[in-house]
Design a protein around this motif. Structure first.
Motif, PDB file in Angstrom:
ATOM      1  N   TRP A  45       0.828  -1.201   0.000  1.00 52.31           N
ATOM      2  CA  TRP A  45       0.000   0.000   0.000  1.00 52.31           C
ATOM      3  C   TRP A  45       0.863   1.251   0.000  1.00 52.31           C
ATOM      4  CZ3 TRP A  45      -4.402  -1.265  -1.662  1.00 52.31           C
ATOM      5  CH2 TRP A  45      -4.998  -2.455  -1.289  1.00 52.31           C
ATOM      6  N   TYR A  46       0.425   2.260  -0.757  1.00 54.11           N
ATOM      7  CA  TYR A  46       1.184   3.496  -0.927  1.00 54.11           C
ATOM      8  C   TYR A  46       0.336   4.694  -0.511  1.00 54.11           C
ATOM      9  CZ  TYR A  46       3.988   0.277  -3.630  1.00 54.11           C
ATOM     10  OH  TYR A  46       4.732  -0.808  -4.014  1.00 54.11           O
ATOM     11  N   PRO A  47       0.546   5.193   0.711  1.00 52.74           N
ATOM     12  CA  PRO A  47      -0.220   6.347   1.184  1.00 52.74           C
ATOM     13  C   PRO A  47       0.357   7.661   0.664  1.00 52.74           C
ATOM     14  CG  PRO A  47       1.230   5.562   2.917  1.00 52.74           C
ATOM     15  CD  PRO A  47       1.410   4.634   1.752  1.00 52.74           C
ATOM     16  N   HIS A  48      -0.535   8.585   0.319  1.00 52.74           N
ATOM     17  CA  HIS A  48      -0.130   9.895  -0.198  1.00 52.74           C
ATOM     18  C   HIS A  48      -0.994  10.989   0.418  1.00 52.74           C
ATOM     19  CE1 HIS A  48       1.850   7.481  -3.235  1.00 52.74           C
ATOM     20  NE2 HIS A  48       2.390   8.559  -3.737  1.00 52.74           N
ATOM     21  N   GLY A  49      -0.372  12.131   0.661  1.00 53.88           N
ATOM     22  CA  GLY A  49      -1.107  13.329   1.031  1.00 53.88           C
ATOM     23  C   GLY A  49      -1.539  14.053  -0.228  1.00 53.88           C
ATOM     24  N   ILE A  50      -2.702  14.670  -0.174  1.00 59.46           N
ATOM     25  CA  ILE A  50      -3.208  15.488  -1.275  1.00 59.46           C
ATOM     26  C   ILE A  50      -2.965  16.940  -0.881  1.00 59.46           C
ATOM     27  CG2 ILE A  50      -5.242  16.185  -2.591  1.00 59.46           C
ATOM     28  CD1 ILE A  50      -6.456  13.385  -1.825  1.00 59.46           C
ATOM     29  N   TYR A  51      -2.247  17.658  -1.727  1.00 57.58           N
ATOM     30  CA  TYR A  51      -1.879  19.040  -1.425  1.00 57.58           C
ATOM     31  C   TYR A  51      -2.461  19.998  -2.451  1.00 57.58           C
ATOM     32  CZ  TYR A  51       1.501  17.417   1.997  1.00 57.58           C
ATOM     33  OH  TYR A  51       2.085  16.842   3.100  1.00 57.58           O
ATOM     34  N   ALA A  52      -3.011  21.111  -1.978  1.00 58.28           N
ATOM     35  CA  ALA A  52      -3.386  22.253  -2.804  1.00 58.28           C
ATOM     36  C   ALA A  52      -2.297  23.285  -2.545  1.00 58.28           C
ATOM     37  CB  ALA A  52      -4.757  22.785  -2.423  1.00 58.28           C
ATOM     38  N   ASP A  53      -1.458  23.490  -3.548  1.00 55.87           N
ATOM     39  CA  ASP A  53      -0.216  24.237  -3.359  1.00 55.87           C
ATOM     40  C   ASP A  53       0.554  23.547  -2.223  1.00 55.87           C
ATOM     41  OD1 ASP A  53      -0.678  26.018  -5.493  1.00 55.87           O
ATOM     42  OD2 ASP A  53      -1.941  27.260  -4.224  1.00 55.87           O
ATOM     43  N   ASP A  54       0.794  24.221  -1.108  1.00 55.22           N
ATOM     44  CA  ASP A  54       1.527  23.577  -0.012  1.00 55.22           C
ATOM     45  C   ASP A  54       0.646  23.234   1.182  1.00 55.22           C
ATOM     46  OD1 ASP A  54       4.096  23.409  -1.160  1.00 55.22           O
ATOM     47  OD2 ASP A  54       4.426  25.540  -0.796  1.00 55.22           O
ATOM     48  N   THR A  55      -0.661  23.275   0.995  1.00 53.84           N
ATOM     49  CA  THR A  55      -1.597  22.964   2.075  1.00 53.84           C
ATOM     50  C   THR A  55      -2.095  21.533   1.933  1.00 53.84           C
ATOM     51  OG1 THR A  55      -2.309  25.277   2.178  1.00 53.84           O
ATOM     52  CG2 THR A  55      -3.762  23.632   3.175  1.00 53.84           C
ATOM     53  N   LEU A  56      -1.932  20.741   2.985  1.00 57.76           N
ATOM     54  CA  LEU A  56      -2.437  19.374   3.003  1.00 57.76           C
ATOM     55  C   LEU A  56      -3.954  19.423   3.129  1.00 57.76           C
ATOM     56  CD1 LEU A  56      -1.849  16.295   3.190  1.00 57.76           C
ATOM     57  CD2 LEU A  56      -1.706  16.618   5.669  1.00 57.76           C
ATOM     58  N   VAL A  57      -4.659  18.870   2.121  1.00 58.19           N
ATOM     59  CA  VAL A  57      -6.120  18.947   2.117  1.00 58.19           C
ATOM     60  C   VAL A  57      -6.786  17.573   2.154  1.00 58.19           C
ATOM     61  CG1 VAL A  57      -6.140  21.172   0.930  1.00 58.19           C
ATOM     62  CG2 VAL A  57      -6.315  19.057  -0.420  1.00 58.19           C
ATOM     63  N   GLY A  58      -6.009  16.504   1.938  1.00 57.39           N
ATOM     64  CA  GLY A  58      -6.624  15.181   1.909  1.00 57.39           C
ATOM     65  C   GLY A  58      -5.595  14.070   1.941  1.00 57.39           C
ATOM     66  N   PHE A  59      -6.105  12.854   1.828  1.00 57.04           N
ATOM     67  CA  PHE A  59      -5.285  11.656   1.956  1.00 57.04           C
ATOM     68  C   PHE A  59      -5.845  10.578   1.031  1.00 57.04           C
ATOM     69  CE2 PHE A  59      -4.770   7.455   3.923  1.00 57.04           C
ATOM     70  CZ  PHE A  59      -3.394   7.414   4.099  1.00 57.04           C
ATOM     71  N   LEU A  60      -4.951   9.784   0.468  1.00 57.89           N
ATOM     72  CA  LEU A  60      -5.362   8.627  -0.322  1.00 57.89           C
ATOM     73  C   LEU A  60      -4.337   7.516  -0.157  1.00 57.89           C
ATOM     74  CD1 LEU A  60      -3.494   8.278  -3.132  1.00 57.89           C
ATOM     75  CD2 LEU A  60      -4.774  10.309  -3.756  1.00 57.89           C
ATOM     76  N   MET A  61      -4.764   6.316  -0.497  1.00 51.71           N
ATOM     77  CA  MET A  61      -3.853   5.176  -0.453  1.00 51.71           C
ATOM     78  C   MET A  61      -4.255   4.206  -1.567  1.00 51.71           C
ATOM     79  SD  MET A  61      -2.600   2.972   2.843  1.00 51.71           S
ATOM     80  CE  MET A  61      -4.024   1.913   3.114  1.00 51.71           C
ATOM     81  N   PHE A  62      -3.260   3.740  -2.311  1.00 50.46           N
ATOM     82  CA  PHE A  62      -3.504   2.788  -3.385  1.00 50.46           C
ATOM     83  C   PHE A  62      -2.477   1.676  -3.306  1.00 50.46           C
ATOM     84  CE2 PHE A  62      -0.477   5.772  -5.181  1.00 50.46           C
ATOM     85  CZ  PHE A  62       0.438   4.946  -5.817  1.00 50.46           C
ATOM     86  N   GLY A  63      -2.718   0.614  -4.034  1.00 50.09           N
ATOM     87  CA  GLY A  63      -1.774  -0.494  -4.087  1.00 50.09           C
ATOM     88  C   GLY A  63      -2.461  -1.722  -4.656  1.00 50.09           C
ATOM     89  N   THR A  64      -1.834  -2.871  -4.439  1.00 51.57           N
ATOM     90  CA  THR A  64      -2.355  -4.128  -4.954  1.00 51.57           C
ATOM     91  C   THR A  64      -2.946  -4.944  -3.818  1.00 51.57           C
ATOM     92  OG1 THR A  64      -0.657  -4.131  -6.673  1.00 51.57           O
ATOM     93  CG2 THR A  64      -1.783  -6.216  -6.264  1.00 51.57           C
TER      94      THR A  64
END
Length: 146
Positions: A45-64
């Motif tokens: 699993w690969y977790p990522h932060g979602i950024y609008a410019d430099d502001t963290l606005v969300g989170f996602l995770m994908f993988g197999t």
């Protein structure tokens, strides 16, 4: 405004863990701290932060997924403070670009808890379609990447 996806690391994991949806959405989304713990022990699993410019606005995770062997989006959320600003759709487009680069032309999956109409509409707007399959009590959706 520029939307970017940044891998979760020592610098941003705590901020990702603090993101939250509204109380009426919590039944639809696992907490980010749980997802981060899962990613620490299940390396597919690969977790990522979602950024609008430099502001963290969300989170996602994908993988197999180990059971189905499908590449999937298993977590996706925009913090309650930033919903309704278009970040969800823009981040989903960025994710689809990333998945296509990383995995090529594949069927990419996600799922929604029944009743989570907002998520269903978001995924459909990006080209996901219901498969008719139910896994883990969730409705499975798929998008073919070219």
């Amino acid at each position: 405004m520029r939307i970017t996806l940044r891998a979760v690391d020592a610098d941003n994991w705590h901020d990702c863990a603090k993101l939250s949806v509204s109380d009426d959405q919590k039944e639809y989304v696992a907490g980010n701290a749980v997802s981060l713990a899962q990613a620490a022990y299940e390396k597919q699993w690969y977790p990522h932060g979602i950024y609008a410019d430099d502001t963290l606005v969300g989170f996602l995770m994908f993988g197999t997924d180990q059971e189905t062997k499908r590449v999937e989006l298993c977590r996706y959320m925009i913090d309650k403070r930033y919903q309704g600003k278009g970040y969800g759709k823009l981040a989903l487009i960025k994710l689809l670009e990333l998945i296509a680069i990383r995995y090529g032309a594949i069927s990419f999956y996600t799922s929604i808890v029944p009743g989570n109409d907002a998520a269903g509409k978001l995924y459909e707007s990006a080209g996901f379609q219901m498969t008719g399959e139910v896994m883990w009590d969730e409705q499975v959706m798929v998008k073919q990447l070219h």
